[in-house]
Design an enzyme around this catalytic site. Structure first.
Site, PDB file in Angstrom:
ATOM      1  N   LYS A 129       1.569 -29.443   1.374  1.00  0.00           N
ATOM      2  CA  LYS A 129       1.408 -28.217   0.302  1.00  0.00           C
ATOM      3  C   LYS A 129       1.931 -28.206  -0.291  1.00  0.00           C
ATOM      4  CE  LYS A 129       0.273 -23.627  -0.816  1.00  0.00           C
ATOM      5  NZ  LYS A 129       1.174 -22.893  -1.320  1.00  0.00           N
ATOM      6  N   ASP A 164      -4.182 -25.121   1.508  1.00  0.00           N
ATOM      7  CA  ASP A 164      -3.626 -23.991   0.829  1.00  0.00           C
ATOM      8  C   ASP A 164      -4.926 -23.245   2.512  1.00  0.00           C
ATOM      9  OD1 ASP A 164      -5.605 -23.406   0.054  1.00  0.00           O
ATOM     10  OD2 ASP A 164      -4.072 -21.537  -1.336  1.00  0.00           O
TER      11      ASP A 164
END
Length: 218
Positions: A130, A149
């Site tokens: 991420k 996310d």
DNA sequence: CTCCCGATAT
DNA sequence: ATATCAGGAG
């Protein structure tokens, strides 16, 4: 609205394009909400953003980025001092430990610079896919993956774009549905929509411009 | 899977 | 009281 049980891959890709087009109209300004002026600042801000609002991160980084201008600055600082400098972002012991180790590894392995490949980024302490995707997409303008996310994870599920709960698998599902040149844009749009309309607790389906494209709409 | 952190919304 | 906020490591 959307009967997902008999939706082909091609139909799902077409639905994704409609979603992107509509969200582009609503959020033409969608971009990284973290303030930064170089790759190191973005990398640090993204690590600080774990389980913390971007707004709070941006408050902390105003002073942080004046004090810490290079990887060496993070590598050298006393851990307790760094902890105090980032305390309001939460998880400050873990984050401080990551940032110091990160600074040290940037110095010893990368000449003090933030690497620009997924392979090198995810080897850094405190950096997963991420965070790496945020840096690659926003500091280096590379579409090497899709940021998954908390917002993207939630919206991918609600929109019926992935049945997985593992972020890496969600990312793989999304990469099959979205053309590579739209990977970074797609992440920004879902995050904006997740933040303002498709919220975790109480989604505002009445205000949603892709309600007719969503199998979870009420 | 749990833990790390604390402010804020519900 | 509890869930949530641009996650990652053990």
């Amino acid at each position: 609205m959307v009967d997902r049980s008999k939706e082909t891959l091609e139909e799902k890709k077409a639905r994704v394009q409609k979603i992107i087009e509509r969200l582009r109209q609503v959020y033409p300004e969608a971009k990284c909400a973290l303030n930064f002026s170089d790759p190191l600042e973005l990398l640090v801000a993204t690590i600080l953003s774990a389980q913390c609002t971007d707004e709070r991160v941006n408050q902390v980084t105003v002073e942080l980025f004046q004090k810490y201008r290079s990887a060496e600055d993070y590598a050298r600082v006393e851990l307790a001092e760094l902890e105090e400098d980032i305390r309001p972002t939460g998880f400050f012991r873990n984050k401080a430990r990551s940032l110091k180790a990160l600074g040290q590894m940037l110095v010893t392995e990368h000449g003090g610079k933030v690497p620009d490949t997924m392979e090198a980024l995810v080897k850094l302490p405190g950096v997963g896919r991420k965070t790496a995707n945020v840096v690659l997409g926003n500091a280096y303008c590379k579409n090497e993956g899709i940021v998954v996310d908390t917002h993207v994870k939630r919206l991918a599920s609600r929109l019926g774009l992935s049945d997985n709960s593992n972020p890496d698998k969600i990312e793989q599902d999304l990469m099959r549905l979205v053309p590579q040149e739209q990977w970074t844009l797609f992440g920004h749009l879902l995050i904006w929509h997740g933040r303002y309309v498709c919220q975790a607790r109480k989604p505002k389906c009445g205000d949603c411009v892709i309600q007719d494209l969503c199998p979870s709409a009420e």
